[in-house]
Motif scaffolding. Structure first.
Motif, mmCIF file in Angstrom:
data_model
loop_
_atom_site.group_PDB
_atom_site.id
_atom_site.type_symbol
_atom_site.label_atom_id
_atom_site.label_comp_id
_atom_site.label_asym_id
_atom_site.label_seq_id
_atom_site.Cartn_x
_atom_site.Cartn_y
_atom_site.Cartn_z
ATOM 1 N N VAL A 7 -41.276 -72.777 -44.404
ATOM 2 C CA VAL A 7 -42.476 -72.765 -43.591
ATOM 3 C C VAL A 7 -42.798 -71.344 -43.201
ATOM 4 C CG1 VAL A 7 -43.526 -73.592 -41.467
ATOM 5 C CG2 VAL A 7 -41.944 -75.052 -42.687
ATOM 6 N N ALA A 8 -43.989 -70.897 -43.499
ATOM 7 C CA ALA A 8 -44.368 -69.529 -43.135
ATOM 8 C C ALA A 8 -44.967 -69.542 -41.745
ATOM 9 C CB ALA A 8 -45.383 -68.989 -44.136
ATOM 10 N N ILE A 180 -46.330 -58.697 -51.337
ATOM 11 C CA ILE A 180 -45.117 -58.790 -50.529
ATOM 12 C C ILE A 180 -45.421 -59.207 -49.100
ATOM 13 C CG2 ILE A 180 -45.081 -56.378 -49.762
ATOM 14 C CD1 ILE A 180 -42.076 -58.567 -50.930
ATOM 15 N N GLU A 181 -46.656 -59.032 -48.659
ATOM 16 C CA GLU A 181 -47.017 -59.410 -47.299
ATOM 17 C C GLU A 181 -47.358 -60.884 -47.176
ATOM 18 O OE1 GLU A 181 -50.045 -56.762 -45.937
ATOM 19 O OE2 GLU A 181 -48.815 -54.965 -46.250
ATOM 20 N N ASN A 182 -47.464 -61.592 -48.282
ATOM 21 C CA ASN A 182 -47.691 -63.036 -48.237
ATOM 22 C C ASN A 182 -46.395 -63.750 -47.885
ATOM 23 O OD1 ASN A 182 -50.372 -62.719 -49.121
ATOM 24 N ND2 ASN A 182 -49.747 -62.771 -51.267
ATOM 25 N N ASN A 183 -46.526 -64.945 -47.367
ATOM 26 C CA ASN A 183 -45.339 -65.759 -47.064
ATOM 27 C C ASN A 183 -45.754 -67.226 -47.015
ATOM 28 O OD1 ASN A 183 -42.662 -66.214 -46.596
ATOM 29 N ND2 ASN A 183 -42.519 -64.901 -44.813
ATOM 30 N N PHE A 184 -46.114 -67.759 -48.163
ATOM 31 C CA PHE A 184 -46.613 -69.121 -48.239
ATOM 32 C C PHE A 184 -45.456 -70.132 -48.244
ATOM 33 C CE2 PHE A 184 -49.691 -66.487 -50.619
ATOM 34 C CZ PHE A 184 -50.824 -66.714 -49.842
ATOM 35 N N PRO A 185 -45.658 -71.288 -47.631
ATOM 36 C CA PRO A 185 -44.688 -72.371 -47.827
ATOM 37 C C PRO A 185 -44.561 -72.684 -49.320
ATOM 38 C CG PRO A 185 -46.209 -72.921 -46.062
ATOM 39 C CD PRO A 185 -46.755 -71.692 -46.733
ATOM 40 N N VAL A 186 -43.366 -73.058 -49.747
ATOM 41 C CA VAL A 186 -43.075 -73.218 -51.177
ATOM 42 C C VAL A 186 -42.641 -74.650 -51.486
ATOM 43 C CG1 VAL A 186 -41.485 -72.529 -53.034
ATOM 44 C CG2 VAL A 186 -42.522 -70.791 -51.548
ATOM 45 N N THR A 187 -43.148 -75.160 -52.593
ATOM 46 C CA THR A 187 -42.693 -76.442 -53.137
ATOM 47 C C THR A 187 -41.852 -76.170 -54.387
ATOM 48 O OG1 THR A 187 -44.562 -77.723 -52.304
ATOM 49 C CG2 THR A 187 -43.423 -78.584 -54.245
ATOM 50 N N PRO A 202 -46.500 -71.943 -54.424
ATOM 51 C CA PRO A 202 -47.041 -72.156 -53.084
ATOM 52 C C PRO A 202 -47.435 -73.620 -52.912
ATOM 53 C CG PRO A 202 -47.886 -70.108 -53.984
ATOM 54 C CD PRO A 202 -47.139 -70.802 -55.110
ATOM 55 N N SER A 203 -47.052 -74.209 -51.807
ATOM 56 C CA SER A 203 -47.283 -75.645 -51.612
ATOM 57 C C SER A 203 -48.760 -75.999 -51.639
ATOM 58 C CB SER A 203 -46.666 -76.089 -50.283
ATOM 59 O OG SER A 203 -45.280 -75.874 -50.284
ATOM 60 N N ASN A 204 -49.590 -75.121 -51.104
ATOM 61 C CA ASN A 204 -51.034 -75.332 -51.123
ATOM 62 C C ASN A 204 -51.663 -74.210 -51.948
ATOM 63 O OD1 ASN A 204 -53.724 -75.822 -50.688
ATOM 64 N ND2 ASN A 204 -53.698 -75.319 -48.509
ATOM 65 N N ILE A 231 -32.203 -70.523 -56.544
ATOM 66 C CA ILE A 231 -33.196 -71.177 -55.689
ATOM 67 C C ILE A 231 -33.718 -70.221 -54.626
ATOM 68 C CG2 ILE A 231 -33.523 -72.960 -53.928
ATOM 69 C CD1 ILE A 231 -31.759 -74.795 -55.582
ATOM 70 N N GLN A 232 -32.833 -69.544 -53.926
ATOM 71 C CA GLN A 232 -33.255 -68.675 -52.836
ATOM 72 C C GLN A 232 -34.108 -67.516 -53.367
ATOM 73 O OE1 GLN A 232 -30.024 -67.238 -50.456
ATOM 74 N NE2 GLN A 232 -31.350 -66.246 -48.945
ATOM 75 N N ALA A 233 -33.672 -66.894 -54.442
ATOM 76 C CA ALA A 233 -34.400 -65.746 -54.981
ATOM 77 C C ALA A 233 -35.777 -66.147 -55.493
ATOM 78 C CB ALA A 233 -33.585 -65.096 -56.092
ATOM 79 N N LEU A 234 -35.873 -67.255 -56.217
ATOM 80 C CA LEU A 234 -37.158 -67.643 -56.792
ATOM 81 C C LEU A 234 -38.104 -68.206 -55.743
ATOM 82 C CD1 LEU A 234 -36.159 -69.085 -60.276
ATOM 83 C CD2 LEU A 234 -36.534 -66.718 -59.537
ATOM 84 N N THR A 235 -37.563 -68.807 -54.700
ATOM 85 C CA THR A 235 -38.405 -69.226 -53.579
ATOM 86 C C THR A 235 -39.038 -68.011 -52.920
ATOM 87 O OG1 THR A 235 -37.071 -71.200 -53.168
ATOM 88 C CG2 THR A 235 -38.425 -70.420 -51.352
ATOM 89 N N PHE A 236 -38.279 -66.948 -52.782
ATOM 90 C CA PHE A 236 -38.803 -65.702 -52.206
ATOM 91 C C PHE A 236 -40.011 -65.217 -53.013
ATOM 92 C CE2 PHE A 236 -39.195 -61.187 -51.691
ATOM 93 C CZ PHE A 236 -38.827 -60.902 -50.394
ATOM 94 N N ILE A 237 -39.899 -65.227 -54.332
ATOM 95 C CA ILE A 237 -40.992 -64.741 -55.176
ATOM 96 C C ILE A 237 -42.204 -65.667 -55.067
ATOM 97 C CG2 ILE A 237 -41.700 -64.266 -57.551
ATOM 98 C CD1 ILE A 237 -38.783 -63.484 -58.134
ATOM 99 N N ALA A 238 -41.982 -66.969 -55.143
ATOM 100 C CA ALA A 238 -43.093 -67.923 -55.078
ATOM 101 C C ALA A 238 -43.831 -67.830 -53.754
ATOM 102 C CB ALA A 238 -42.573 -69.340 -55.307
ATOM 103 N N ALA A 239 -43.115 -67.550 -52.680
ATOM 104 C CA ALA A 239 -43.742 -67.444 -51.363
ATOM 105 C C ALA A 239 -44.723 -66.280 -51.290
ATOM 106 C CB ALA A 239 -42.680 -67.288 -50.280
#
Length: 434
Positions: A7-8, A180-187, A202-204, A231-239
């Motif tokens: 959750v961002a 890098i300043e984005n922080n979207f919730p991730v699915t 990004p979830s949305n 999982i943690q690293a790729l979630t960071f990128i997707a966010a």
């Protein structure tokens, strides 16, 4: 599955600072992104970014209170203290300067019991992150007359009311905003129609505000079934506004693909999968992908896959983490393959303790296209993926992708400029052909 923990908490701040707290009237404001990147029974990992929206800051402290008694057990890119639920994180020696619009980030692991809600009350150097950027009104100028002045300047100036439209989360991401300043919730979910891929997005997708670049990722050890390590690293990128297609099944179940040896076609087939999803009515990615902005990346054995798949003409950028083609042609690919790259490439290694250290350096030296060699001597072979250098490493990957795919000038300065990554100890950076 949806990562409900990712959750961002995007909070644009701007409480005014008055009195003895600040020596002069300074614009104050900040934005905080808090993402729970992974969660397991009793524990979790989180990534936090803080952006200064006010005047430049030399040295920062971010404070918040955990709402359910969570405890930080390990933190990187800063130092922390915790008293009860109250947390204070102080900058590290290399990330204390925050110019106006500048950002810093840190990550941590924590423990929880019962529930793990996202905190909401952040403050940067004592200024609450609650709604907008405020320029405190100047103090009234003393009047030489002892009589009260009827001038409007003698009347209290009401504090500005933040406009709801000022919140970054209420409007599309501007094209000039660094990723890098984005922080979207991730699915995180299994790929439609196949169990050969896991998708991080990004979830949305509409909240990103523009079509998203695509990154296809090869796992360490050429793990084509179980991708839990990344999982943690790729979630960071997707966010940060990317769609990541990982070459493993979402639940680790058998998918008919052998692990242990590079299969570059898995990555190029992953690009083809993304193309189909972009045109499939009913897909959450329908017409949401920018297929002119495709990259391959991978860790260790997966880095070999990325370097070979990067020869595909649809690819515009390549990232090799702790990897490189072998001098003896191991795994069936010689270093002559490097001459077939046609895009910018970034090599990252974890210093002399990284088993791929010499190989990475040799591949950089042989590469003829524009290239970056970024080295972190404390990361070793897995620090960028599962260690305390994950945030640093993935930040570097995002900045490189933002530069090469999106053409972002701020990201370019971070990767190539003398005051960017090269100025952040203990990193060393070499570049060529840009």
């Amino acid at each position: 599955m949806r990562l409900s923990a990712a959750v961002a908490a995007l909070l644009t701040a701007g409480a005014g600072v008055a009195g003895a707290h600040v020596a002069s009237a300074a614009t104050a404001g900040c934005q905080v992104g808090y993402t729970v990147t992974s969660e397991w029974p009793g524990g979790f990992g989180a990534s936090v970014s803080v952006r200064n929206l006010g005047d430049p800051i030399n040295g920062w402290k971010l404070t918040w209170s955990f709402p359910a008694g969570q405890t930080i057990t390990q933190l990187w890119n800063g130092t922390h203290t915790q008293s009860g639920s109250q947390v204070t994180v102080t900058n590290a020696s290399y990330n204390g300067d925050l110019p106006s619009g500048g950002s810093a980030g840190f990550g941590f692991n924590g423990s929880w019991n019962g529930s793990n809600p996202v905190p909401s009350g952040f403050a940067l150097n004592g200024v609450a992150c609650t709604g907008g950027v405020t320029s405190p009104s100047p103090s009234p100028t003393p009047s030489p007359s002892p009589s009260p002045s009827s001038s409007p300047s003698s009347s209290p100036t009401p504090s500005p009311t933040p406009s709801p439209s000022a919140s970054p989360s209420a409007s599309p991401t501007p094209p000039t905003r660094p990723a890098i300043e984005n922080n979207f919730p991730v699915t995180r979910e299994g790929a439609y129609g196949t169990n050969r891929y896991t998708v991080f997005r990004p979830s949305n997708p509409s909240s990103v505000g523009r079509p998203m670049p695509v990154l296809v990722f090869g796992n360490g050890a050429c793990a084509h079934t179980n991708g839990s390590e990344v999982i943690q690293a790729l979630t960071f990128i997707a966010a940060r506004g990317f769609v990541v297609v990982d070459t493993a099944s979402v639940d680790g179940s058998s998918n008919g693909v052998q692990s242990g040896s590079p299969i570059p076609s898995l990555l190029t087939d992953g690009i083809s999968w993304a193309e189909r999803e972009n045109s499939r009515a009913g897909s959450p990615l329908y017409q949401r992908l920018d297929l002119s902005k495709v990259a391959t990346a991978g860790h260790s054995c997966g880095g070999l896959e990325a370097l070979i798949a990067g020869q595909d003409r649809r690819v515009k950028s390549v990232v090799s983490l702790d990897s490189g083609l072998f001098a003896d042609g191991s795994f069936g690919y010689s270093r002559a393959e490097l001459s077939k790259l046609h895009t910018p490439v970034m090599f990252l290694d974890g210093g002399p303790s990284d088993i791929a250290y010499d190989n990475t350096r040799a591949n950089y030296d042989l590469t003829q296209v524009a290239a970056v060699l970024a080295e972190h001597p404390q990361a070793g072979h897995v620090g960028f993926i599962t260690g305390s250098q994950m945030t640093d490493g993935m930040t570097t990957v995002v900045q490189f992708l933002d530069m090469t795919l999106n053409g972002n000038a701020t990201a370019r300065a971070y990767i190539l400029g003398s005051s960017g990554l090269a100025a952040k100890a203990p990193w060393t950076v070499r570049t060529k052909n840009f």
